[in-house]
Design a protein around this motif. Structure first.
Motif, PDB file in Angstrom:
ATOM      1  N   GLU A   1       6.149   6.273   1.236  1.00  0.00           N
ATOM      2  CA  GLU A   1       6.659   5.233   0.361  1.00  0.00           C
ATOM      3  C   GLU A   1       5.722   4.024   0.365  1.00  0.00           C
ATOM      4  O   GLU A   1       4.977   3.805   1.310  1.00  0.00           O
ATOM      5  N   ARG A   2       5.806   3.273  -0.698  1.00  0.00           N
ATOM      6  CA  ARG A   2       5.020   2.036  -0.762  1.00  0.00           C
ATOM      7  C   ARG A   2       5.519   1.074   0.309  1.00  0.00           C
ATOM      8  O   ARG A   2       6.721   0.876   0.469  1.00  0.00           O
ATOM      9  N   GLU A   3       4.563   0.472   1.049  1.00  0.00           N
ATOM     10  CA  GLU A   3       4.954  -0.427   2.119  1.00  0.00           C
ATOM     11  C   GLU A   3       4.302  -1.786   1.964  1.00  0.00           C
ATOM     12  O   GLU A   3       3.202  -1.921   1.422  1.00  0.00           O
ATOM     13  N   PHE A   4       4.988  -2.784   2.477  1.00  0.00           N
ATOM     14  CA  PHE A   4       4.504  -4.161   2.432  1.00  0.00           C
ATOM     15  C   PHE A   4       3.317  -4.327   3.383  1.00  0.00           C
ATOM     16  O   PHE A   4       3.343  -3.829   4.506  1.00  0.00           O
ATOM     17  N   VAL A   5       2.309  -5.069   2.918  1.00  0.00           N
ATOM     18  CA  VAL A   5       1.156  -5.373   3.761  1.00  0.00           C
ATOM     19  C   VAL A   5       1.136  -6.860   4.102  1.00  0.00           C
ATOM     20  O   VAL A   5       1.150  -7.239   5.276  1.00  0.00           O
ATOM     21  N   ALA A   6       1.127  -7.698   3.082  1.00  0.00           N
ATOM     22  CA  ALA A   6       1.032  -9.140   3.298  1.00  0.00           C
ATOM     23  C   ALA A   6       1.464  -9.867   2.042  1.00  0.00           C
ATOM     24  O   ALA A   6       1.405  -9.319   0.953  1.00  0.00           O
TER      25      ALA A   6
ATOM     26  N   ARG B   1       0.838  -1.193   0.000  1.00  0.00           N
ATOM     27  CA  ARG B   1       0.000   0.000   0.000  1.00  0.00           C
ATOM     28  C   ARG B   1       0.872   1.241   0.000  1.00  0.00           C
ATOM     29  O   ARG B   1       2.024   1.209   0.425  1.00  0.00           O
ATOM     30  N   GLN B   2       0.294   2.322  -0.481  1.00  0.00           N
ATOM     31  CA  GLN B   2       1.010   3.596  -0.511  1.00  0.00           C
ATOM     32  C   GLN B   2       0.052   4.713  -0.148  1.00  0.00           C
ATOM     33  O   GLN B   2      -0.935   4.953  -0.860  1.00  0.00           O
ATOM     34  N   ALA B   3       0.354   5.372   0.932  1.00  0.00           N
ATOM     35  CA  ALA B   3      -0.421   6.526   1.376  1.00  0.00           C
ATOM     36  C   ALA B   3       0.184   7.791   0.773  1.00  0.00           C
ATOM     37  O   ALA B   3       1.365   7.786   0.378  1.00  0.00           O
TER      38      ALA B   3
ATOM     39  N   ALA C   1      -5.061   4.345   1.946  1.00  0.00           N
ATOM     40  CA  ALA C   1      -3.950   4.259   0.992  1.00  0.00           C
ATOM     41  C   ALA C   1      -4.457   3.673  -0.325  1.00  0.00           C
ATOM     42  O   ALA C   1      -5.595   3.185  -0.397  1.00  0.00           O
ATOM     43  N   VAL C   2      -3.608   3.718  -1.318  1.00  0.00           N
ATOM     44  CA  VAL C   2      -3.833   2.926  -2.521  1.00  0.00           C
ATOM     45  C   VAL C   2      -3.195   1.563  -2.285  1.00  0.00           C
ATOM     46  O   VAL C   2      -2.026   1.481  -1.897  1.00  0.00           O
TER      47      VAL C   2
END
Length: 124
Positions: free
Chosen positions: A47-52, A41-43, A95-96
């Protein structure tokens, strides 16, 4: 290559739930189960971050600590889909959300194929 199309985003109140889905079309010669799948996801302004992420067979899953117990990733190899069930949503989950596919784990930004993203907005 693999084509990924996300769906299921929207606006939800804090404490609510959403289920994201990602439909995959794999390149010729490869099956969906050739790819480990994940969600990032990216808010705004972040920065784009790992979710799962989930392994090729679906037997192993990985989560960022803040999502454990709230989010559940699953996959259907027969249907070529991966899903993310999100419960107890918080405004900071806004986030996206991007679906990702990779031939290996862990999924990294440089090793992944990406969907176009789906917006999730959690109102307080």
């Amino acid at each position: 290559q693999v084509l990924l199309v996300e769906s299921g985003g929207g606006v939800v109140q804090a404490g609510g739930s959403l289920r994201l889905s990602c439909a995959a079309s794999a390149a010729s010669g490869r099956t969906f189960s050739s790819y480990a799948m994940g969600w990032f996801r990216q808010a705004p302004a972040k920065e784009r971050e790992f979710v799962a992420s989930i392994s090729w067979s679906g037997s192993t899953t990985y989560y960022t600590d803040s999502m454990k117990g709230r989010f559940t990733i699953s996959r259907d190899n027969a249907g070529n889909t991966v899903s993310l069930q999100m419960n107890s949503l918080r405004p900071e989950d806004t986030a996206v959300y991007y679906c990702a596919a990779s031939l290996r784990l862990p999924i990294t930004p440089t090793s992944a194929y990406w969907g176009q993203g789906t917006q999730v907005t959690v109102s307080s």
